[in-house]
Design a protein around this motif. Sequence first.
Motif, PDB file in Angstrom:
ATOM      1  N   LEU A   1       0.841  -1.198   0.000  1.00  0.00           N
ATOM      2  CA  LEU A   1       0.000   0.000   0.000  1.00  0.00           C
ATOM      3  C   LEU A   1       0.875   1.247   0.000  1.00  0.00           C
ATOM      4  N   PRO A   2       0.347   2.346  -0.515  1.00  0.00           N
ATOM      5  CA  PRO A   2       1.098   3.607  -0.407  1.00  0.00           C
ATOM      6  C   PRO A   2       1.320   3.960   1.067  1.00  0.00           C
ATOM      7  N   GLU A   3       2.416   4.616   1.343  1.00  0.00           N
ATOM      8  CA  GLU A   3       2.716   5.046   2.713  1.00  0.00           C
ATOM      9  C   GLU A   3       1.611   5.982   3.217  1.00  0.00           C
ATOM     10  N   PRO A   4       1.276   5.909   4.511  1.00  0.00           N
ATOM     11  CA  PRO A   4       0.274   6.843   5.045  1.00  0.00           C
ATOM     12  C   PRO A   4       0.810   8.271   5.052  1.00  0.00           C
ATOM     13  N   ARG A   5      -0.084   9.217   4.801  1.00  0.00           N
ATOM     14  CA  ARG A   5       0.286  10.626   4.873  1.00  0.00           C
ATOM     15  C   ARG A   5       0.318  11.049   6.338  1.00  0.00           C
ATOM     16  N   GLU A   6       0.877  12.224   6.574  1.00  0.00           N
ATOM     17  CA  GLU A   6       1.023  12.741   7.943  1.00  0.00           C
ATOM     18  C   GLU A   6      -0.319  12.874   8.660  1.00  0.00           C
ATOM     19  N   ASP A   7      -1.376  13.324   7.963  1.00  0.00           N
ATOM     20  CA  ASP A   7      -2.682  13.480   8.621  1.00  0.00           C
ATOM     21  C   ASP A   7      -3.266  12.137   9.045  1.00  0.00           C
ATOM     22  N   GLU A   8      -3.006  11.070   8.270  1.00  0.00           N
ATOM     23  CA  GLU A   8      -3.461   9.738   8.669  1.00  0.00           C
ATOM     24  C   GLU A   8      -2.697   9.265   9.899  1.00  0.00           C
ATOM     25  N   ILE A   9      -1.407   9.472   9.917  1.00  0.00           N
ATOM     26  CA  ILE A   9      -0.589   9.088  11.078  1.00  0.00           C
ATOM     27  C   ILE A   9      -1.061   9.836  12.317  1.00  0.00           C
ATOM     28  N   ASP A  10      -1.340  11.130  12.167  1.00  0.00           N
ATOM     29  CA  ASP A  10      -1.828  11.928  13.296  1.00  0.00           C
ATOM     30  C   ASP A  10      -3.171  11.392  13.811  1.00  0.00           C
ATOM     31  N   ALA A  11      -4.072  11.023  12.916  1.00  0.00           N
ATOM     32  CA  ALA A  11      -5.377  10.484  13.324  1.00  0.00           C
ATOM     33  C   ALA A  11      -5.204   9.140  14.028  1.00  0.00           C
ATOM     34  N   LEU A  12      -4.340   8.293  13.505  1.00  0.00           N
ATOM     35  CA  LEU A  12      -4.089   6.993  14.145  1.00  0.00           C
ATOM     36  C   LEU A  12      -3.512   7.180  15.550  1.00  0.00           C
ATOM     37  N   ASP A  13      -2.685   8.203  15.714  1.00  0.00           N
ATOM     38  CA  ASP A  13      -2.075   8.469  17.019  1.00  0.00           C
ATOM     39  C   ASP A  13      -3.093   8.852  18.090  1.00  0.00           C
ATOM     40  N   THR A  14      -4.313   9.193  17.705  1.00  0.00           N
ATOM     41  CA  THR A  14      -5.358   9.531  18.677  1.00  0.00           C
ATOM     42  C   THR A  14      -6.043   8.289  19.233  1.00  0.00           C
ATOM     43  N   LEU A  15      -5.782   7.138  18.629  1.00  0.00           N
ATOM     44  CA  LEU A  15      -6.436   5.896  19.060  1.00  0.00           C
ATOM     45  C   LEU A  15      -5.703   5.268  20.238  1.00  0.00           C
ATOM     46  N   PRO A  16      -6.441   4.581  21.119  1.00  0.00           N
ATOM     47  CA  PRO A  16      -5.794   3.985  22.289  1.00  0.00           C
ATOM     48  C   PRO A  16      -4.886   2.793  21.966  1.00  0.00           C
ATOM     49  N   LEU A  17      -5.179   2.090  20.860  1.00  0.00           N
ATOM     50  CA  LEU A  17      -4.386   0.910  20.519  1.00  0.00           C
ATOM     51  C   LEU A  17      -4.287   0.803  19.002  1.00  0.00           C
ATOM     52  N   ILE A  18      -3.062   0.789  18.492  1.00  0.00           N
ATOM     53  CA  ILE A  18      -2.846   0.576  17.064  1.00  0.00           C
ATOM     54  C   ILE A  18      -1.810  -0.529  16.884  1.00  0.00           C
ATOM     55  N   GLU A  19      -1.829  -1.110  15.701  1.00  0.00           N
ATOM     56  CA  GLU A  19      -0.882  -2.161  15.337  1.00  0.00           C
ATOM     57  C   GLU A  19       0.127  -1.581  14.345  1.00  0.00           C
ATOM     58  N   ALA A  20       1.181  -2.323  14.083  1.00  0.00           N
ATOM     59  CA  ALA A  20       2.205  -1.864  13.132  1.00  0.00           C
ATOM     60  C   ALA A  20       1.622  -1.658  11.739  1.00  0.00           C
ATOM     61  N   THR A  21       0.560  -2.396  11.397  1.00  0.00           N
ATOM     62  CA  THR A  21      -0.038  -2.276  10.066  1.00  0.00           C
ATOM     63  C   THR A  21      -1.415  -1.606  10.117  1.00  0.00           C
ATOM     64  N   SER A  22      -1.667  -0.822  11.152  1.00  0.00           N
ATOM     65  CA  SER A  22      -2.926  -0.081  11.247  1.00  0.00           C
ATOM     66  C   SER A  22      -2.997   0.974  10.152  1.00  0.00           C
ATOM     67  N   ARG A  23      -4.182   1.124   9.585  1.00  0.00           N
ATOM     68  CA  ARG A  23      -4.446   2.151   8.577  1.00  0.00           C
ATOM     69  C   ARG A  23      -5.871   2.652   8.754  1.00  0.00           C
ATOM     70  N   LEU A  24      -6.155   3.801   8.184  1.00  0.00           N
ATOM     71  CA  LEU A  24      -7.523   4.287   8.096  1.00  0.00           C
ATOM     72  C   LEU A  24      -8.035   3.871   6.722  1.00  0.00           C
ATOM     73  N   SER A  25      -9.141   3.137   6.713  1.00  0.00           N
ATOM     74  CA  SER A  25      -9.639   2.614   5.435  1.00  0.00           C
ATOM     75  C   SER A  25     -10.113   3.714   4.499  1.00  0.00           C
ATOM     76  N   CYS A  26     -10.367   4.913   5.039  1.00  0.00           N
ATOM     77  CA  CYS A  26     -10.762   6.038   4.177  1.00  0.00           C
ATOM     78  C   CYS A  26      -9.600   6.540   3.349  1.00  0.00           C
ATOM     79  N   GLN A  27      -8.392   6.165   3.712  1.00  0.00           N
ATOM     80  CA  GLN A  27      -7.204   6.650   3.012  1.00  0.00           C
ATOM     81  C   GLN A  27      -6.632   5.624   2.035  1.00  0.00           C
ATOM     82  N   ILE A  28      -7.302   4.484   1.910  1.00  0.00           N
ATOM     83  CA  ILE A  28      -6.880   3.461   0.954  1.00  0.00           C
ATOM     84  C   ILE A  28      -7.862   3.509  -0.221  1.00  0.00           C
ATOM     85  N   ILE A  29      -7.377   3.928  -1.375  1.00  0.00           N
ATOM     86  CA  ILE A  29      -8.207   4.008  -2.578  1.00  0.00           C
ATOM     87  C   ILE A  29      -8.069   2.689  -3.340  1.00  0.00           C
ATOM     88  N   TRP A  30      -9.215   2.064  -3.616  1.00  0.00           N
ATOM     89  CA  TRP A  30      -9.200   0.750  -4.247  1.00  0.00           C
ATOM     90  C   TRP A  30      -8.746   0.838  -5.696  1.00  0.00           C
TER      91      TRP A  30
END
Length: 104
Positions: free
Chosen positions: A60-89
């Motif tokens: 997958l394309p690397e996450p942008r900074e705004d996606e990383i910032d949004a993920l950082d607000t979550l209590p638990l993330i994994e190494a391969t966590s992504r926001l599905s709104c940022q993955i274009i099929w």
Amino acid sequence: MAILNVIDRDGRAHELEAVEGWRVMEILRDYKVGIEGVCGGSCDCATCHVVVAPDWAKRLPEPREDEIDALDTLPLIEATSRLSCQIIWSDDLDGLTLTLAEAA
């Protein structure tokens, strides 16, 4: 048509037909497998958090900074966590496998 493989929060597997150019979040919402996507894809709420299978994460394309910032607000993330709104099929994602993250 290309297939998106999804493991829902109850551990059930789903094979979803995916449409070129759609956000993965939109596909998940249309099939009603448990994604909220409250912000509608603006990378603002992180309610579309998914965990991508490790063998797919590098494809997958690397996450942008705004996606990383949004993920950082979550209590638990994994190494391969992504926001599905940022993955274009695209059809080269045929077979992509992901798991819906626990609701925050």
